[in-house]
Design a protein around this motif. Structure first.
Motif, short mmCIF file in Angstrom:
data_model
loop_
_atom_site.label_atom_id
_atom_site.label_comp_id
_atom_site.label_asym_id
_atom_site.label_seq_id
_atom_site.Cartn_x
_atom_site.Cartn_y
_atom_site.Cartn_z
N MET A 59 -4.39 -7.27 20.95
CA MET A 59 -3.38 -8.00 21.62
C MET A 59 -3.16 -6.97 22.93
SD MET A 59 -2.78 -10.71 20.33
CE MET A 59 -1.47 -11.59 20.93
N SER A 60 -3.24 -5.48 22.77
CA SER A 60 -2.72 -4.82 23.97
C SER A 60 -3.88 -3.77 23.89
CB SER A 60 -1.63 -4.28 23.88
OG SER A 60 -1.51 -3.34 22.53
N GLY A 61 -3.76 -2.90 25.18
CA GLY A 61 -4.69 -1.66 25.24
C GLY A 61 -5.31 -1.72 26.71
N HIS A 62 -5.88 -0.73 27.02
CA HIS A 62 -6.48 -0.43 28.26
C HIS A 62 -7.20 -1.59 28.86
CE1 HIS A 62 -8.32 2.86 31.27
NE2 HIS A 62 -7.99 1.79 31.96
N LYS A 63 -8.12 -2.30 28.12
CA LYS A 63 -9.19 -3.45 28.48
C LYS A 63 -8.09 -4.30 28.86
CE LYS A 63 -10.98 -5.25 25.09
NZ LYS A 63 -11.41 -4.41 24.03
N VAL A 64 -7.43 -4.80 27.79
CA VAL A 64 -6.20 -5.94 28.16
C VAL A 64 -5.60 -5.76 29.57
CG1 VAL A 64 -4.44 -7.25 27.35
CG2 VAL A 64 -6.13 -6.40 25.83
N ASP A 65 -5.15 -4.55 29.69
CA ASP A 65 -4.24 -4.22 30.95
C ASP A 65 -5.12 -4.45 32.22
OD1 ASP A 65 -2.00 -3.75 29.30
OD2 ASP A 65 -2.13 -1.46 29.61
N ILE A 103 -8.00 -13.65 30.05
CA ILE A 103 -7.50 -13.82 28.88
C ILE A 103 -7.19 -15.15 28.41
CG2 ILE A 103 -5.71 -13.32 27.04
CD1 ILE A 103 -7.09 -10.76 28.12
N VAL A 104 -7.72 -15.99 27.54
CA VAL A 104 -7.69 -17.27 27.02
C VAL A 104 -6.31 -17.75 26.39
CG1 VAL A 104 -8.51 -19.05 25.92
CG2 VAL A 104 -10.24 -17.63 27.02
N GLU A 105 -5.58 -18.18 27.19
CA GLU A 105 -4.24 -18.74 26.79
C GLU A 105 -4.13 -20.01 25.86
OE1 GLU A 105 -1.80 -16.26 26.99
OE2 GLU A 105 -2.67 -15.16 28.51
N ASP A 106 -5.12 -20.82 26.06
CA ASP A 106 -4.84 -22.09 25.72
C ASP A 106 -5.42 -22.03 24.09
OD1 ASP A 106 -5.14 -25.34 25.71
OD2 ASP A 106 -7.10 -24.64 24.74
N GLU A 107 -4.79 -22.51 23.19
CA GLU A 107 -4.94 -22.09 21.70
C GLU A 107 -6.15 -22.88 21.05
OE1 GLU A 107 -3.45 -19.91 19.61
OE2 GLU A 107 -2.36 -19.15 20.95
N ALA A 108 -6.31 -24.12 21.78
CA ALA A 108 -7.61 -24.87 21.34
C ALA A 108 -9.01 -24.18 21.71
CB ALA A 108 -7.56 -26.26 21.83
N LEU A 133 -9.65 -16.63 9.84
CA LEU A 133 -9.35 -17.29 11.32
C LEU A 133 -7.63 -17.69 10.97
CD1 LEU A 133 -11.74 -19.88 12.64
CD2 LEU A 133 -11.06 -17.64 13.77
N GLU A 134 -7.39 -18.12 9.57
CA GLU A 134 -6.00 -18.39 9.09
C GLU A 134 -5.24 -16.84 9.13
OE1 GLU A 134 -6.35 -20.44 5.47
OE2 GLU A 134 -7.31 -22.04 6.55
N HIS A 135 -5.91 -15.99 8.86
CA HIS A 135 -5.05 -14.59 8.77
C HIS A 135 -5.17 -13.83 9.98
CE1 HIS A 135 -4.50 -14.97 4.42
NE2 HIS A 135 -5.69 -15.45 4.29
N GLY A 136 -6.18 -13.89 10.73
CA GLY A 136 -6.50 -13.09 11.97
C GLY A 136 -6.17 -13.62 13.15
N LEU A 137 -6.07 -14.86 13.46
CA LEU A 137 -6.25 -15.46 14.81
C LEU A 137 -5.18 -15.04 15.61
CD1 LEU A 137 -7.95 -17.17 16.73
CD2 LEU A 137 -6.76 -19.26 15.75
N ALA A 138 -4.06 -15.25 15.14
CA ALA A 138 -2.38 -14.97 15.63
C ALA A 138 -2.63 -13.55 16.14
CB ALA A 138 -1.39 -15.20 14.83
N ALA A 142 -8.63 -13.79 22.88
CA ALA A 142 -10.07 -14.29 23.23
C ALA A 142 -10.10 -14.08 24.79
CB ALA A 142 -9.97 -15.68 22.76
N ILE A 143 -11.09 -13.63 25.11
CA ILE A 143 -11.34 -13.13 26.59
C ILE A 143 -12.69 -14.03 26.93
CG2 ILE A 143 -12.09 -11.28 28.04
CD1 ILE A 143 -10.76 -9.42 26.07
N ARG A 144 -12.75 -14.39 28.20
CA ARG A 144 -13.86 -15.37 28.68
C ARG A 144 -14.09 -14.85 30.18
NH1 ARG A 144 -12.56 -21.32 30.11
NH2 ARG A 144 -12.63 -20.68 32.43
N LEU A 145 -15.47 -14.59 30.25
CA LEU A 145 -16.13 -14.04 31.71
C LEU A 145 -16.94 -15.32 32.04
CD1 LEU A 145 -17.33 -10.43 32.79
CD2 LEU A 145 -18.75 -12.56 33.20
N ASP A 146 -16.53 -15.83 33.15
CA ASP A 146 -17.67 -17.01 33.73
C ASP A 146 -18.34 -16.22 34.77
OD1 ASP A 146 -15.96 -19.10 32.58
OD2 ASP A 146 -14.40 -18.63 34.06
N ILE A 147 -19.76 -16.36 34.40
CA ILE A 147 -20.69 -15.60 35.11
C ILE A 147 -20.75 -16.33 36.64
CG2 ILE A 147 -23.22 -15.07 35.21
CD1 ILE A 147 -22.94 -14.89 31.96
#
Length: 172
Positions: A59-65, A103-108, A133-138, A142-147
């Motif tokens: 959820m946090s760190g250098h990459k996320v920032d 960062i993907v914000e949409d839960e679906a 997914l039940e234990h770790g998704l929260a 999720a990160i998306r790079l659009d090429i």
């Protein structure tokens, strides 16, 4: 933005070959604009799907920032790197993708990305994936790079080999 053309265009891989490398490989190096304007490059697992690269993160760190601060990124995958000491070269093949990252914000969408990643690295384990997914998704981003631009390149020796149809021994 207009991306520069490859200087050694004879060694350029086709778009299909470059995508093939992205589909086959499992890790690469994500390059971002980090703290203080310094480049920040981090090795990371990923999945390629339909013109996009997907990653997961804490959820946090250098990459996320870095991603939250600046949305341009590149991602490099090395498909082959065979050192040829007697020739003072390497027989390499690599791909670099350039694009916008977020960062993907949409839960679906986040759930769909988590499933794509889970199935890539642990295929045919739907029950185990569902439990994870039940234990770790929260606790996962999720990160998306659009090429926007994709280039692949190989050593001239490999280009010549394909043109001549003469196999080169790739024993390193």
């Amino acid at each position: 933005m207009e991306f520069r053309e490859m200087r050694r265009h004879r060694q350029q891989l086709s778009n299909e070959e470059s995508i093939g490398i992205l589909k086959k490989a499992t890790s690469g190096t994500l390059a971002l604009l980090g703290d203080g304007g310094y480049p920040y490059a981090v090795p990371i697992s990923y999945v390629y799907d339909d013109g996009k690269l997907y990653f997961h993160s804490a959820m946090s760190g250098h990459k996320v920032d870095a991603i939250r601060s600046y949305d341009k990124a590149s991602f490099c995958v090395i498909d082959q790197d065979c050192v040829r000491p007697a020739e003072y070269t390497t027989y390499f093949r690599s791909v670099i993708a350039f694009g916008r990252i977020r960062i993907v914000e949409d839960e679906a969408e986040k759930l769909a990305i988590a499933r794509i990643l889970g199935n890539r690295y642990n295929p045919n384990q739907e029950e185990a994936l569902q439990k994870e997914l039940e234990h770790g998704l929260a606790r996962m981003l999720a990160i998306r790079l659009d090429i926007e631009h994709l280039t692949g390149k190989e050593a001239i020796e490999l280009t010549r080999q394909r043109a001549d149809k003469n196999p080169i021994s790739l024993v390193c």
